[in-house]
Scaffold this active site. Structure first.
Site, mmCIF file in Angstrom:
data_model
loop_
_atom_site.group_PDB
_atom_site.id
_atom_site.type_symbol
_atom_site.label_atom_id
_atom_site.label_comp_id
_atom_site.label_asym_id
_atom_site.label_seq_id
_atom_site.Cartn_x
_atom_site.Cartn_y
_atom_site.Cartn_z
ATOM 1 N N SER A 176 0.810 -1.217 0.000
ATOM 2 C CA SER A 176 0.000 0.000 0.000
ATOM 3 C C SER A 176 0.843 1.267 0.000
ATOM 4 O O SER A 176 0.419 2.285 -0.549
ATOM 5 C CB SER A 176 -0.934 0.005 1.219
ATOM 6 N N HIS A 192 0.326 3.410 4.719
ATOM 7 C CA HIS A 192 -0.550 4.098 3.779
ATOM 8 C C HIS A 192 -0.282 5.603 3.804
ATOM 9 O O HIS A 192 -0.161 6.245 2.754
ATOM 10 C CB HIS A 192 -2.012 3.847 4.133
#
Length: 362
Positions: free
Chosen positions: A236, A301
């Site tokens: 991610s 993230h």
């Protein structure tokens, strides 16, 4: 031969009259679009001469800022017909045109890219990363379709990042090949292919791999600084760096982006990213079914997003700009290097100074 015939004094320039005579003599041998660009170059020049290097750059499909500026300041013959209006294109040509409109904000960039793209080399970086991640996840780690994080053995892998094993430096990169479940892997694979491959087709493997790897490293280092007791899995960080850079470029060049349904596409991308991020946050704080095995962190993230809207935006902002000419590039690169150095020293000293209860080593 061309230099000796049209530039006997070796000045590096060809007169506009001689340049036009050259085009009239050999125009039938040139690609029609290249001939159109050359005529635009001749018409745009008010000094009565053409830089020979610009001519060479065009014929060899090299990018040249001075050449592009010459066309932009001219009579814009190149822009008289939009690339989208061209008919009779093959499937591959329509695909390249679609990628140009999805990625580039200026018509002149789209035409330049459409004319010069040869698919050699192909977008190998994103495809390779995706295939390796899928193979390692399904072929090596899993033997059944279950959430990997619910299995007590999911941490027993030499690729993912674990705070107890942070001295093994390769884990700050290789954690991208492990994922926290089928849905985690599936969403990252979809985003990598739908966003990463077109970006690599336009900007090349070097730029895209830099943004991707920078997001990956920033993600794992962000976890080691801000969420020190958690492991990390998933790509991610790199995916969010690419997607956030692409979305930021669309917003910054909103009026120039001519891709269809751009508002809907942005909304879908943001919804998918928000859903995956929300799932990661929920999973991080949800009680683990196996207490010795903590759930992975979501900080990767955020690290990827920060890289995307800083370094990523600068790298992908313009098709032909050179990074060494951009002041912001050096500023953001310096900030990134400072953060990496800070995180390295933090990993060396902070864990021993702070009284942390780290999960047991796998």
């Amino acid at each position: 031969l061309l230099l000796s015939q049209f530039d006997p004094d070796n000045t590096g320039y060809i007169s506009t009259e001689k340049f036009r005579s050259l085009l009239q003599r050999h125009g039938s041998e040139l690609d029609p679009h290249k001939l159109e660009v050359l005529l635009a170059l001749a018409d745009s020049n008010s000094e009565g001469r053409i830089c020979y290097q610009d001519f060479v750059n065009l014929m060899s499909n090299k990018r040249s800022n001075s050449f592009r500026q010459a066309i932009l300041q001219g009579n814009r013959r190149l822009c008289s017909k939009a690339l989208l209006e061209e008919t009779g294109l093959s499937l591959s040509q329509r695909l390249i045109r679609h990628v140009a409109y999805e990625t580039l904000p200026r018509e002149i960039d789209r035409k330049w890219y459409y004319d010069s793209y040869t698919c050699c080399p192909p977008p190998w970086f994103m495809i390779t990363i995706t295939i390796v991640a899928f193979f390692l996840y399904n072929g090596v780690v899993l033997d059944r379709f279950v959430l990997q994080v619910t299995h007590p053995l999911y941490l027993k892998n030499t690729l993912l990042y674990h705070p107890q094993l942070r001295a093994q430096a390769w884990r700050y990169l290789t954690y991208i090949f492990m994922h926290a479940g089928i849905e985690h892997l599936g969403l990252n694979v979809v985003l990598q292919l739908l966003v990463g491959v077109p970006l690599e087709m336009v900007h090349g493997a070097a730029r895209i791999s830099f943004v991707y790897v920078a997001g990956v490293v920033a993600g794992s280092l962000a976890v080691s600084v801000a969420d020190m007791t958690a492991p990390v899995v998933g790509s991610s960080g790199g995916v969010y760096a690419l997607v956030s850079a692409h979305l930021a470029n669309i917003v910054m060049n909103w009026s120039g982006m001519k891709c269809q349904f751009k508002l809907l596409r942005m909304a879908v991308a943001l919804i998918c990213m928000s859903f995956e991020f929300g799932r990661a946050v929920w999973l991080r704080f949800h009680p683990s079914a196996y207490p010795p095995c903590p759930h992975p962190s979501f900080m990767a993230h955020l690290g990827g997003v920060v890289v995307g809207i800083t370094l990523g935006v600068i790298i992908l902002r313009n098709y032909e700009q050179r990074l060494q000419d951009q002041t912001l590039w050096w500023i953001f690169l310096s900030i990134y290097v400072i953060f990496v150095l800070f995180a390295i020293f933090w990993n060396i000293f902070a864990y021993s100074l702070l009284d942390l209860k780290l999960p047991p080593p796998p």
